[in-house]
Design a protein around this motif. Sequence first.
Motif, mmCIF file in Angstrom:
data_model
loop_
_atom_site.group_PDB
_atom_site.id
_atom_site.type_symbol
_atom_site.label_atom_id
_atom_site.label_comp_id
_atom_site.label_asym_id
_atom_site.label_seq_id
_atom_site.Cartn_x
_atom_site.Cartn_y
_atom_site.Cartn_z
ATOM 1 N N HIS A 1 -7.231 11.995 -0.894
ATOM 2 C CA HIS A 1 -6.085 11.080 -0.866
ATOM 3 C C HIS A 1 -6.551 9.639 -0.732
ATOM 4 O O HIS A 1 -6.089 8.754 -1.456
ATOM 5 C CB HIS A 1 -5.173 11.415 0.321
ATOM 6 C CG HIS A 1 -4.202 12.504 0.024
ATOM 7 N ND1 HIS A 1 -2.898 12.457 0.432
ATOM 8 C CD2 HIS A 1 -4.360 13.668 -0.633
ATOM 9 C CE1 HIS A 1 -2.271 13.571 0.022
ATOM 10 N NE2 HIS A 1 -3.138 14.307 -0.617
ATOM 11 N N CYS B 1 -5.978 7.045 -3.742
ATOM 12 C CA CYS B 1 -5.076 5.914 -3.530
ATOM 13 C C CYS B 1 -5.828 4.609 -3.766
ATOM 14 O O CYS B 1 -5.311 3.691 -4.408
ATOM 15 C CB CYS B 1 -4.504 5.969 -2.109
ATOM 16 S SG CYS B 1 -3.318 4.662 -1.750
ATOM 17 N N GLY C 1 -3.420 1.771 -4.634
ATOM 18 C CA GLY C 1 -3.754 1.090 -3.389
ATOM 19 C C GLY C 1 -4.541 -0.192 -3.605
ATOM 20 O O GLY C 1 -4.155 -1.257 -3.129
ATOM 21 N N LEU D 1 -0.919 11.184 -5.796
ATOM 22 C CA LEU D 1 -1.537 10.088 -5.055
ATOM 23 C C LEU D 1 -1.279 8.727 -5.679
ATOM 24 O O LEU D 1 -1.186 7.714 -4.989
ATOM 25 C CB LEU D 1 -3.043 10.323 -4.936
ATOM 26 C CG LEU D 1 -3.450 10.934 -3.611
ATOM 27 C CD1 LEU D 1 -3.008 10.054 -2.456
ATOM 28 C CD2 LEU D 1 -2.853 12.311 -3.425
ATOM 29 N N SER D 2 -1.166 8.704 -7.005
ATOM 30 C CA SER D 2 -0.931 7.422 -7.669
ATOM 31 C C SER D 2 0.570 7.120 -7.723
ATOM 32 O O SER D 2 0.977 6.144 -8.344
ATOM 33 C CB SER D 2 -1.530 7.438 -9.075
ATOM 34 O OG SER D 2 -0.947 8.475 -9.856
ATOM 35 N N TYR E 1 5.668 4.640 -2.756
ATOM 36 C CA TYR E 1 4.453 3.896 -3.121
ATOM 37 C C TYR E 1 4.092 2.810 -2.119
ATOM 38 O O TYR E 1 2.996 2.294 -2.127
ATOM 39 C CB TYR E 1 4.604 3.285 -4.525
ATOM 40 C CG TYR E 1 5.818 2.416 -4.684
ATOM 41 C CD1 TYR E 1 5.844 1.130 -4.161
ATOM 42 C CD2 TYR E 1 6.961 2.882 -5.342
ATOM 43 C CE1 TYR E 1 6.965 0.325 -4.278
ATOM 44 C CE2 TYR E 1 8.091 2.085 -5.466
ATOM 45 C CZ TYR E 1 8.091 0.811 -4.931
ATOM 46 O OH TYR E 1 9.195 0.021 -5.038
ATOM 47 N N VAL F 1 0.626 3.040 1.821
ATOM 48 C CA VAL F 1 -0.714 2.884 1.242
ATOM 49 C C VAL F 1 -1.770 3.209 2.298
ATOM 50 O O VAL F 1 -1.671 2.769 3.444
ATOM 51 C CB VAL F 1 -0.914 1.439 0.728
ATOM 52 C CG1 VAL F 1 -2.311 1.249 0.170
ATOM 53 C CG2 VAL F 1 0.141 1.106 -0.327
ATOM 54 N N TYR F 2 -2.744 3.999 1.896
ATOM 55 C CA TYR F 2 -3.843 4.312 2.818
ATOM 56 C C TYR F 2 -4.739 3.086 2.982
ATOM 57 O O TYR F 2 -5.099 2.434 1.998
ATOM 58 C CB TYR F 2 -4.696 5.453 2.257
ATOM 59 C CG TYR F 2 -4.023 6.803 2.298
ATOM 60 C CD1 TYR F 2 -4.223 7.650 3.382
ATOM 61 C CD2 TYR F 2 -3.214 7.231 1.262
ATOM 62 C CE1 TYR F 2 -3.626 8.899 3.425
ATOM 63 C CE2 TYR F 2 -2.612 8.474 1.289
ATOM 64 C CZ TYR F 2 -2.813 9.298 2.381
ATOM 65 O OH TYR F 2 -2.219 10.533 2.420
#
Length: 532
Positions: free
Chosen positions: A361, A365, A370, A402-403, A411, A414-415
Motif C-alpha cells: 500500500h 500510493c 500520493g 491503491l491509486s 483519495y 494519503v500514506y
Amino acid sequence: MSQRCQRVIHWFRKGLRLHDNPALIEACKDASELYPVFVLDPWFVTNANVGANRWRFLAQTLDDLDKKLQLLNLRLFVVRGNPETELEKLCKKWKITKLTYEVDTEPYAVARDERVGVTMDNLGVSVTTSISHTLYDVHRIVKINGGKAPLTYQSFQTAASRLGPPEQALSSPTVQDLQGCRTPISDTHNKEFGVPTLEDLGVCMTDLGPNLYPGGETEALERMERHLKKVNWICSFEKPKTEPNSLLPSTTVLSPYLKFGCLSSRLFYHKLVNVYKGKKHSQPPVSLMGQVLWREFYYTVAAVTPNFDKMKGNPVCKQIPWQENMDYLNAWKEGRTGYPFIDAVMIQLRREGWIHHLARHAVACFLTRGDLWISWEEGQKEFEKLLLDADWSLNAGNWMWLSASAFFHQYFRVYSPVAFGKKTDPNGDFIRNYIPALKKFPAKYIFEPWKAPTTMQQTAGCIIGKDYPKPIVDHDIVRQQNIQKMAAAYAKSKSSNPDTNKDNIKDLSSKSSKKRQPDDADNGPLKKKKKS
DNA sequence: AGAGCGGTTGGAGCA
DNA sequence: GTGCTCCAACCGCTC
C-alpha cells in the motif's frame, strides 16, 4: 467401477498440486494411461514479466510435483512451446482420448483454452474441466449480483454468501485410485521431459535472492499447518493490525502458494472453518477468512471486466491523467527515492519476492496518487515481475485500489512515506536491515535522514545527497498538489460521461450472460426488477 | 429517487 | 495503548 479405457493428459497450469484437484481425479478415474503435462509457454517467457525469484519458485514447484507424482508411479512431462501445438503433437503421439484441466479465468488463459478446445475437437479428444482455483464459479457470483461485477466487498460477500459454503476440498489421488493405470516412461524422460533447471530457464543467477519461500505443494501444506496450529493467532487475526515492516513476516505468506495453486483456497477455507468452530473469532474483511474472500473478490471482478489490467477501455477504472517520468519511476523501482521506508520495502521486494500487504500500500500510493503521479500500470508491471505471488487479478485490482482508480475512492487519505512505517517500527530496524548505509542514524532521523544535522550525518557515516539520496519529491507539497489533481480527475469523470462506466458494465454483463445461457437456463432469465 | 450509510489498513493532534 | 475529532468530502449501494 469404470473401465480403464482412456488415454488421458492432465494438463497442469495453475493448480500445481495433487490435493483438491478434481480435474486430476477425473483423469485418474478411467485412464489406462495417464500423462501429467506442464507446458512451458513461451508467451510467459517473453510477454509475462517473470523475475528470477519467481522462476525459481516455479521450478521448485514443478520439481515437488514430479516427486509427488512419482510416489503414484507417475511422472510429470514438462514440454516447451505453444500449448496448442504441443498438446496437439502429444495427443497424436500418445493417441490421447481425453484431456483434463483446471479452469483458469484470466483472459489470456480463456483465449488459449478456447483455441486448445478447438484443436481437441478436431482430434476427437474429449475435454473435461473443473473449477478448483477459486472457491466458487465466479460467474455464478456475477449472475447473483445482477449480472454486474461487484464493485464493493460487501456486495461481493452478499452475492457469494447466497452460494453457501464452497465445496469441500478433495483428497489427493492414491496408488489405489490408480490401479490398472500407468504412465509409459522412456529412458530419455529426464532429458526430454524433465523439470527445467534455472539455467534452462535462462535465469540470471545474480538476480536470485535468499530462498525464503521455497515453491511446491509440500512446502505449502506444511506452511499452512504451521499457522493453523496457532489457534489464538488465527482467531484474533486482523489484517490491518499486522505489521508491514517486521523483520519476519507478520502474516502467513501463503499467497505465492495460492497463486500457483500449490495450495487450494478451498482447503484453506475449510481448514479455517474448523479452527474457528465453537470459538470467538475475527470476521471478514479483516479476518484470515476475509483474505481468502478478497482473493475471490478480485478474481470475480477481473473475470468479467474487459482490460482489467489497463486504465483505458477498463469500465471500472477511473481515467486519471498520470504522467510519465522515467527518473522517478526508476528511482522507485530501484529503491532510491530518498524516503528510507519506501526504499527499504522496494529493496525487500527485489531481493525476497514478498512484501507485506500494507507495505505494498505504502509504495503503491507513493508511486501513484500520493507522490510521483505515475500510472499504476507501471507499478503493476514491476510487481508482476518481482512478486512470488504476482497474481493477475489481484495485482491489477489492488493497484487500482491503491491509486484510487477503482474500489477505493477516498483519495484524500494519503500514506505518509515517513509516518506510516514509524507506527510499527519506531526504531527503524527494518530500514537498517535493507539499507545498511542508514544503519547508524538515530531512530529520530532514520525515516527522514535529510533532516539530520550535517555533523550527525558525518557521525553516521552517511551524507545525504552523496551516500544516500535526498528525497526526490517533497511529500508535504506533492501530496497537496496530487489531491487537487485527483479531485479534478474525479470531477471530470463525473461531469463528462457519468454513465459511461455503467453502460459498459451492462453491455458486458448481457454479453456474458448470453454466452452462458445454456448453463443458466435452469435458473430462469435475469430479471431487471428486484422488487415486485 | 436521492439522502444516508459505510467503506480491510491516513495523519495529526489531543484527551 | 485507545479513541475521538478534524481535514475535506470520495464512491457504490440501499431503501
